[in-house]
Design a protein around this motif. Structure first.
Motif, PDB file in Angstrom:
ATOM      1  N   LEU A   5      -5.892  -8.858  -7.817  1.00  0.00           N
ATOM      2  CA  LEU A   5      -5.907  -9.123  -6.375  1.00  0.00           C
ATOM      3  C   LEU A   5      -6.137  -7.842  -5.582  1.00  0.00           C
ATOM      4  N   LEU A   6      -5.716  -6.699  -6.132  1.00  0.00           N
ATOM      5  CA  LEU A   6      -5.850  -5.441  -5.414  1.00  0.00           C
ATOM      6  C   LEU A   6      -7.142  -4.714  -5.739  1.00  0.00           C
ATOM      7  N   ALA A   7      -7.991  -5.294  -6.588  1.00  0.00           N
ATOM      8  CA  ALA A   7      -9.216  -4.598  -7.009  1.00  0.00           C
ATOM      9  C   ALA A   7     -10.056  -4.221  -5.793  1.00  0.00           C
ATOM     10  N   ARG A   8     -10.857  -3.206  -5.963  1.00  0.00           N
ATOM     11  CA  ARG A   8     -11.600  -2.645  -4.835  1.00  0.00           C
ATOM     12  C   ARG A   8     -12.448  -3.675  -4.119  1.00  0.00           C
ATOM     13  N   ASP A   9     -13.107  -4.552  -4.893  1.00  0.00           N
ATOM     14  CA  ASP A   9     -14.036  -5.492  -4.272  1.00  0.00           C
ATOM     15  C   ASP A   9     -13.417  -6.874  -4.095  1.00  0.00           C
ATOM     16  N   SER A  10     -12.084  -6.919  -4.106  1.00  0.00           N
ATOM     17  CA  SER A  10     -11.439  -8.229  -4.026  1.00  0.00           C
ATOM     18  C   SER A  10     -11.536  -8.795  -2.614  1.00  0.00           C
ATOM     19  N   ARG A  11     -11.766 -10.111  -2.522  1.00  0.00           N
ATOM     20  CA  ARG A  11     -11.826 -10.761  -1.214  1.00  0.00           C
ATOM     21  C   ARG A  11     -10.436 -11.219  -0.774  1.00  0.00           C
ATOM     22  N   GLN A  12      -9.447 -10.900  -1.586  1.00  0.00           N
ATOM     23  CA  GLN A  12      -8.127 -11.421  -1.250  1.00  0.00           C
ATOM     24  C   GLN A  12      -7.176 -10.309  -0.874  1.00  0.00           C
ATOM     25  N   ARG A  13      -7.714  -9.197  -0.338  1.00  0.00           N
ATOM     26  CA  ARG A  13      -6.809  -8.165   0.115  1.00  0.00           C
ATOM     27  C   ARG A  13      -7.283  -7.626   1.454  1.00  0.00           C
ATOM     28  N   ILE A  14      -6.328  -7.199   2.285  1.00  0.00           N
ATOM     29  CA  ILE A  14      -6.686  -6.453   3.494  1.00  0.00           C
ATOM     30  C   ILE A  14      -5.702  -5.306   3.636  1.00  0.00           C
ATOM     31  N   GLN A  15      -6.102  -4.312   4.394  1.00  0.00           N
ATOM     32  CA  GLN A  15      -5.251  -3.159   4.598  1.00  0.00           C
ATOM     33  C   GLN A  15      -4.743  -3.229   6.027  1.00  0.00           C
ATOM     34  N   VAL A  16      -3.425  -3.258   6.208  1.00  0.00           N
ATOM     35  CA  VAL A  16      -2.863  -3.324   7.554  1.00  0.00           C
ATOM     36  C   VAL A  16      -1.978  -2.106   7.726  1.00  0.00           C
ATOM     37  N   GLY A  17      -2.455  -1.072   8.433  1.00  0.00           N
ATOM     38  CA  GLY A  17      -1.670   0.159   8.522  1.00  0.00           C
ATOM     39  C   GLY A  17      -1.531   0.735   7.133  1.00  0.00           C
ATOM     40  N   ASP A  18      -0.295   0.937   6.676  1.00  0.00           N
ATOM     41  CA  ASP A  18      -0.140   1.480   5.326  1.00  0.00           C
ATOM     42  C   ASP A  18       0.167   0.394   4.303  1.00  0.00           C
ATOM     43  N   ALA A  19       0.178  -0.869   4.740  1.00  0.00           N
ATOM     44  CA  ALA A  19       0.526  -1.944   3.802  1.00  0.00           C
ATOM     45  C   ALA A  19      -0.724  -2.583   3.233  1.00  0.00           C
ATOM     46  N   SER A  20      -0.896  -2.520   1.918  1.00  0.00           N
ATOM     47  CA  SER A  20      -1.986  -3.247   1.265  1.00  0.00           C
ATOM     48  C   SER A  20      -1.502  -4.671   1.107  1.00  0.00           C
ATOM     49  N   THR A  21      -2.217  -5.584   1.726  1.00  0.00           N
ATOM     50  CA  THR A  21      -1.756  -6.977   1.752  1.00  0.00           C
ATOM     51  C   THR A  21      -2.626  -7.832   0.859  1.00  0.00           C
ATOM     52  N   VAL A  22      -1.998  -8.601  -0.024  1.00  0.00           N
ATOM     53  CA  VAL A  22      -2.760  -9.531  -0.851  1.00  0.00           C
ATOM     54  C   VAL A  22      -2.263 -10.939  -0.557  1.00  0.00           C
ATOM     55  N   PHE A  23      -3.151 -11.917  -0.749  1.00  0.00           N
ATOM     56  CA  PHE A  23      -2.731 -13.293  -0.506  1.00  0.00           C
ATOM     57  C   PHE A  23      -3.391 -14.200  -1.522  1.00  0.00           C
ATOM     58  N   TRP A  24      -2.694 -15.255  -1.861  1.00  0.00           N
ATOM     59  CA  TRP A  24      -3.245 -16.226  -2.782  1.00  0.00           C
ATOM     60  C   TRP A  24      -2.557 -17.562  -2.543  1.00  0.00           C
ATOM     61  N   ALA A  25      -3.201 -18.608  -3.008  1.00  0.00           N
ATOM     62  CA  ALA A  25      -2.645 -19.950  -2.853  1.00  0.00           C
ATOM     63  C   ALA A  25      -2.423 -20.536  -4.231  1.00  0.00           C
ATOM     64  N   GLU A  26      -1.685 -21.618  -4.292  1.00  0.00           N
ATOM     65  CA  GLU A  26      -1.401 -22.185  -5.598  1.00  0.00           C
ATOM     66  C   GLU A  26      -2.555 -22.974  -6.159  1.00  0.00           C
ATOM     67  N   GLU A  27      -3.560 -23.282  -5.309  1.00  0.00           N
ATOM     68  CA  GLU A  27      -4.810 -23.758  -5.883  1.00  0.00           C
ATOM     69  C   GLU A  27      -5.941 -23.194  -5.040  1.00  0.00           C
ATOM     70  N   ALA A  28      -7.151 -23.270  -5.539  1.00  0.00           N
ATOM     71  CA  ALA A  28      -8.296 -22.664  -4.846  1.00  0.00           C
ATOM     72  C   ALA A  28      -8.358 -23.203  -3.417  1.00  0.00           C
ATOM     73  N   HIS A  29      -8.409 -22.304  -2.465  1.00  0.00           N
ATOM     74  CA  HIS A  29      -8.246 -22.719  -1.072  1.00  0.00           C
ATOM     75  C   HIS A  29      -9.140 -21.907  -0.165  1.00  0.00           C
ATOM     76  N   ASP A  30      -9.610 -22.553   0.888  1.00  0.00           N
ATOM     77  CA  ASP A  30     -10.418 -21.878   1.910  1.00  0.00           C
ATOM     78  C   ASP A  30      -9.753 -20.651   2.475  1.00  0.00           C
ATOM     79  N   LEU A  31      -8.503 -20.809   2.816  1.00  0.00           N
ATOM     80  CA  LEU A  31      -7.802 -19.771   3.574  1.00  0.00           C
ATOM     81  C   LEU A  31      -7.718 -18.479   2.772  1.00  0.00           C
ATOM     82  N   GLU A  32      -7.767 -18.595   1.456  1.00  0.00           N
ATOM     83  CA  GLU A  32      -7.693 -17.398   0.598  1.00  0.00           C
ATOM     84  C   GLU A  32      -8.791 -16.419   0.944  1.00  0.00           C
ATOM     85  N   THR A  33     -10.005 -16.918   1.144  1.00  0.00           N
ATOM     86  CA  THR A  33     -11.115 -16.002   1.401  1.00  0.00           C
ATOM     87  C   THR A  33     -11.356 -15.812   2.892  1.00  0.00           C
ATOM     88  N   ALA A  34     -10.706 -16.626   3.733  1.00  0.00           N
ATOM     89  CA  ALA A  34     -10.962 -16.499   5.168  1.00  0.00           C
ATOM     90  C   ALA A  34     -10.164 -15.365   5.785  1.00  0.00           C
TER      91      ALA A  34
END
Lengths: 221, 408
Positions: free
Chosen positions: B254-283
């Motif tokens: 999830l933290l990989a460089r080219d991952s679509r499921q992470r964003i950087q907010v200030g100093d917090a690396s934020t990752v997100f995922w859902a329990e099944e494949a979901h739109d919001l994961e990549t949005a």
């Protein structure tokens, strides 16, 4: 086996998860072991043992992130023993050399209503009775007497407690039902040199967490 | 809860019917390997292929699926069939010739330790022949050699004419599954609740911004003051080896460089995922991040899609009641602190995010972007508008406020 109830409240709480112990992350609700510690703060004798039965969550679960200065090392027991024998020694821990900053995800504004009962161990007090300790606890809890201030997970998060007599009308628990995963039940000290953790599957149902007995099948060893 | 949710995510990916969608299985990991040594069947050097591409200002090597590396400490310990140039070729890059000799010997011993079936493989035999007679003069003639000496990069082998690496050949893959060493004790894993052999040192999590480059740990007891009840290292938080592998692999992915499921907010690396494949994961990166220059409307489109989903109560992919997890990680040298952890249903989270965008509606000129990205909001609060001056806790707290629906 009379079950006693006290209400605990505090500004902060940290029931640290074992896997995130260094950069502390709290469990969502109070653990049975910290509840036991609060009861023991009011009354503990070698002849009794507290068993926690139920924890009710009275306020919504809120979090706060704090970063605190702590230290990296412990005072060595060997140094202490040498100092004891020789009469003098330098046992100071100099914070500037040992400083570690540790962040923590703590709980904010917590209140719990906890239920526990006393197990009386006759072999530790042949002439006593369960009644003696129950009355002791009732007296002390109503007066607000305690050996040390009860705390919510970490000593610096002091708790206020209030004894709730049977049949009193109290506020209801929060309306929340979910699975909390595996939670630390308590540590098993049968082998003093190597305490073993015990875990159980915690579920909060309408704001109430029912705690299984330590020796029941639900508690995994 | 956090490790449990990561474990579930790993299991969910492993259950996917598409093999490309799966994460590395137990005993393997994805590693960037910038240089691949091509050898013939007799172990003679043919070429050293450079797999790097230029990404931004840096050269990044290609990622390969290789046997999982050992945790590097100050001792000499070699990985199987891939490692840094000092281990693989035996060249001294730091001025410690005796240690390099030991390192190369350890590398060869690791290969010789494979099962007899694997050793029959032509690829392995070629590598062993190569290791026995290394001719450094051939390497020094290569144009990439100064780069290798400067950086001490990861290198591995490929048989000339093959597409896959030697360590990806079927004979090696089947024998590279690690055998449980007997030294680890059996205890209760607190993620699965079942007895398992307890992991002493957890693999590093790479990709958290600001942590040390060799990776950091969430579960770490690296100093005396952190031990409890006389336990050392991993025994302080008993986790079984399969659970440890699952959560570290999932989090690294999830933290990989080219991952679509992470964003950087200030100093917090934020990752997100859902329990099944979901739109919001990549949005989410589109909603909160800066839109890329070649498609400035991406953020606005993502927001429109989100509003539509909330109104209709349905998402294009995935259910409205799927549990969605967001985890914010902040660095602290060799450790990782958890800034925030949110679990909510996708619809609830969508509503809170939409509420955030409603809250920050600002009157604007038509040519300015429709809403400000999180980075711009934080920068606006910082002294002199500089990103370095954003208060350290602020990014994490703002994200937590948005996700919990609290006042900003």
């Amino acid at each position: 086996m009379k079950t006693y109830c006290i209400e605990l409240a505090g500004d902060f709480a940290c029931f640290t998860r074992p896997e995130m112990k260094v950069e502390r992350v709290s469990y969502d609700v109070m653990t049975p072991s910290s509840t036991r510690a609060c009861f023991e703060a009011i009354l503990w004798k070698p002849a009794i043992r507290w068993h926690v039965r139920k924890i009710e969550v009275l306020k919504p679960i809120r979090w706060i992130n704090l970063r605190r200065n702590e230290v990296a090392g412990v005072v060595s027991t060997r140094n202490v023993e040498t100092a004891m024998k020789s009469g003098t020694g330098d046992l100071g821990l100099y914070v500037e050399d040992e400083r570690q900053q540790r962040a923590g995800l703590f709980l904010r504004d917590v209140a719990y209503r906890v239920h526990a009962d006393i197990e009386f161990k006759r072999q530790a007090d042949p002439s006593g009775s369960a009644m003696k300790y129950q009355e002791m606890f009732e007296r002390r809890a109503t007066k607000g007497q305690c050996v040390n201030q009860p705390y919510l997970g970490c000593r610096e998060f002091a708790a206020w407690f209030r004894f709730i007599p049977e049949g009193a009308m109290e506020s209801t628990a929060i309306d929340e039902t979910r699975d909390l995963g595996f939670m630390l039940h308590d540590l098993d000290f049968s082998n003093r040199n190597d305490p073993q953790p015990r875990f159980f599957r915690a579920k909060i149902e309408n704001g109430v967490v029912n705690i299984p007995a330590l020796d029941s099948a639900e508690v995994r060893a | 809860m956090i490790l449990h949710a990561l474990n579930d995510y790993y299991q969910r990916r492993q259950r996917s019917p598409d093999p490309q969608d799966r994460l590395p299985a137990l005993g393997f990991e994805e590693k960037e390997i910038p240089f691949v040594i091509e050898i013939d069947a007799y172990g003679q050097l043919i070429n050293v292929a450079d797999t790097r591409t230029i990404v931004g200002k840096k050269k990044i090597g290609q990622r390969f699926l290789v046997p999982q590396g050992v945790k590097k400490t100050s001792k000499v310990a070699a990985n199987l069939l891939w490692d840094t140039a000092e281990y693989v070729v035996g060249v001294d890059t730091k001025g410690k010739p005796e240690r390099v000799v030991e390192q190369h010997a350890a590398f060869c011993i690791r290969i010789e330790g494979l099962s007899p079936v694997a050793r029959q493989d032509t690829g392995i035999q070629a590598v062993l022949a190569f290791c026995k007679n290394i001719n450094l003069k051939q390497f020094e003639a290569l144009p990439v050699w100064p780069d290798i000496l400067a950086v001490n990069p990861n290198m591995t082998f490929r048989l000339h004419g093959d597409v896959e690496l030697v360590c990806q050949r079927p004979a090696v893959v089947s024998s590279a599954i690690p055998v449980a060493s007997d030294e680890s004790k059996i205890g209760l894993c607190l993620v699965s609740g079942e007895p398992a052999s307890i992991e002493r040192l957890h693999p590093a999590i790479k990709g958290v911004w600001g942590a040390q480059s060799s990776g950091a740990n969430i579960v770490s007891f690296n100093l005396d003051a952190f031990n409890s009840y006389g336990k050392l290292q991993g025994a302080n938080a008993p986790l079984g080896k399969p659970a440890v592998f699952a959560y570290t692999t999932a989090l690294n992915h999830l933290l990989a460089r080219d991952s679509r499921q992470r964003i950087q907010v200030g100093d917090a690396s934020t990752v997100f995922w859902a329990e099944e494949a979901h739109d919001l994961e990549t949005a989410l990166p589109d909603l909160f991040g800066e839109p890329p220059k070649d498609n400035p409307n991406r953020g606005a489109d993502a927001l429109k899609a989100l509003y539509q989903s909330i109104q209709s109560g349905k998402f294009t992919r995935g259910d409205a009641n799927t549990r969605f997890h967001v985890l914010g990680l902040a660095p602290n040298a060799a450790r990782i602190a958890i800034r925030f952890w949110e679990t909510a249903t996708a619809l609830e989270l969508g509503r809170r995010i939409a509420g955030h965008f409603d809250d920050i509606k600002i009157a604007r000129a038509p040519h300015e972007p429709q809403h400000l990205s999180l980075f711009r909001l934080l920068r606006g609060i910082a002294v002199q508008g500089k990103a370095d001056n954003i208060a350290p806790n602020l990014g994490g707290e703002v994200m937590r406020a948005i996700l919990e629906g609290l006042p900003l």
